[in-house]
Write an enzyme that holds these catalytic residues in place. Structure first.
Site: not given
Ligand code: GLU
Length: 425
Positions: A109
């Site tokens: 993240k």
């Molecule tokens: N930000 C989204 C989540 O929290 C998608 C992450 C992604 O597609 O890699 O799952």
């Protein structure tokens, strides 16, 4: 006021969720040492030239939590309250989210401490490019693949992709997902998280014998996840009586006309502000947190972390909670809601549709081919239903809440991959 701005304990919360499942699985200290803590934490100072000539330095993070099952995968959020603690928590959730839906990805993240509303389009582009350029060694196909999250979308992903492609002098769409369709984005990615939320809600309703056609709903948050979840549930026949975003919370006892509300917000930077004057039968709630306590069948928290805790959990009246956001419930809230018999579909399962279609986008990019919307939808449906079924089975067999069951399923997969790989040196 508790809520939107109090997010400091997200990491404690994530760790406690992990510990509960680790205890049930009787993980050894060695197993825990391999999978609990993040593998790589990067912090960068990001100097950006503002339109007035001044240089402003922003702070950016990227956490790679676990890469045993595949490259780190997860979004990048732009928000003024981003902290390293929060990004660490969100990265941990990504590891177990990818494992629950069984896609070959690890967890990561990113975040930048910024309020994008205060930037011009040019400043936002320079910040996005600088973030990617500073962290260019961290990212890459097979290494770490970012995606949209709070306040980031296809345009920011296009700038990330272009920065990487210009730097490496090759067209590299597979280094980031959630891109615009014109640049290798996937059909279905924009609505994927909300589509997954609704697949989970349908499966849960079947389990609870709850009729979606007569169900009432409240949705907290009106961004990508909340906005499309509300629309999808409206299309399923539900009466959506509560909506909110960071401009306020609103109630329509007879139900919101979602297509018209979306038309309204689209002409107002996506915000609900003023919706009580534009539509009949809509009123604004004095305290926006009251939205969570409305007498509805289904509550979808789709905003930020720590929205329901030990203080307001006793006042929740929903029968089913579907976590569109990451980490909206604390473990104290989990215990109280479990005691009350409220079924909670946990974030790592409920909102996994987004990363699932991100994975499908990455597969298409690697093949240099684009699937039809039907093909994407079919895979999303199959993957989400299989994940829901395995979590429900574990929940029933072990008599543990769905969240603990989801972590049990996910931790088993990550541990197994980690042990099969062993230690390199
Ligand atoms: N930000 C989204 C989540 O929290 C998608 C992450 C992604 O597609 O890699 O799952």
């Amino acid at each position: 006021m508790r809520g939107i701005f109090d997010r400091t304990s997200a990491l404690d919360n994530a760790m406690r969720q992990f510990d509960r499942a680790a205890e049930i699985l009787e993980l050894t200290p060695n197993q825990i040492a391999m999978i609990k803590e993040p593998r790589r934490v990067t912090q960068a100072r990001l100097p950006v030239q503002m339109d007035n000539g001044q240089i402003k330095v922003f702070t950016g993070y990227r956490v790679q939590h676990n890469v045993a099952r595949g490259p780190a995968k997860g979004g990048v959020r732009f928000h003024p309250k981003v902290t390293l603690d929060e990004v660490n928590a969100l990265a941990l959730w990504m590891t177990y989210k990818c494992a629950v839906v069984d896609i070959p990805m690890g967890g990561g993240k990113g975040g930048v401490v910024v309020d994008p509303k205060e930037l011009s389009a040019g400043e936002l582009e320079r910040l996005a490019r600088r973030y990617f350029a500073e962290l260019i060694d961290v990212f890459g196909d097979g290494r770490d693949i970012p995606a949209p999250d709070v306040n980031t979308g296809p345009q920011v992903m296009a700038w990330f992709m272009d920065t990487f492609s210009m730097h490496t002098k090759m067209f590299r769409p597979e280094v980031v997902t959630g891109k615009p369709l014109e640049l290798g984005g996937s059909l279905g990615r924009e609505t994927a998280t909300a589509d997954g939320v609704v697949i989970c809600i349908k499966e849960a309703c079947e389990h609870l014998n709850l009729d979606l056609k007569t169900a009432t709903v409240a949705v907290q948050g009106f961004g990508n996840v909340g906005g499309y979840s509300a629309l999808n549930l409206y299309n399923e026949g539900c009466r959506v009586i509560g909506l909110s975003d960071d401009t306020g919370a609103f109630v329509a006892e007879d139900g919101f006309d979602l297509p018209r509300v979306r038309e309204y917000t689209q002409s107002r930077k996506g915000k609900l502000a003023g919706v009580e004057n534009a539509f009949e039968g809509v009123r604004r709630l004095e305290d926006p947190q009251e939205l969570l306590e409305l007498p509805v069948d289904i509550l979808v928290p789709a905003a930020l972390e720590n929205q329901i805790d030990g203080e307001n959990a006793p006042r929740i009246r929903a029968r089913l909670i579907a976590e569109g956001a990451n980490g909206p419930l604390t473990t104290e809230a989990d215990d109280i809601l479990d005691e009350k018999g409220v079924l909670v579909i946990p974030d790592i399962l409920c909102n996994a549709g987004g990363v699932t279609v991100s994975y499908l986008e990455w597969v298409q990019n690697r093949m240099g081919y684009a699937w039809t919307a039907e093909r994407v939808q079919e895979d999303l449906d199959r993957i989400m239903k299989a994940a829901f079924a395995s979590v429900l089975k574990t929940h029933l067999e072990r008599n543990i809440p769905l969240r603990v069951a989801a972590f049990v399923v996910a931790i088993e997969r990550v541990t197994r991959a980690s042990e099969l790989r062993g230690l390199y040196a």
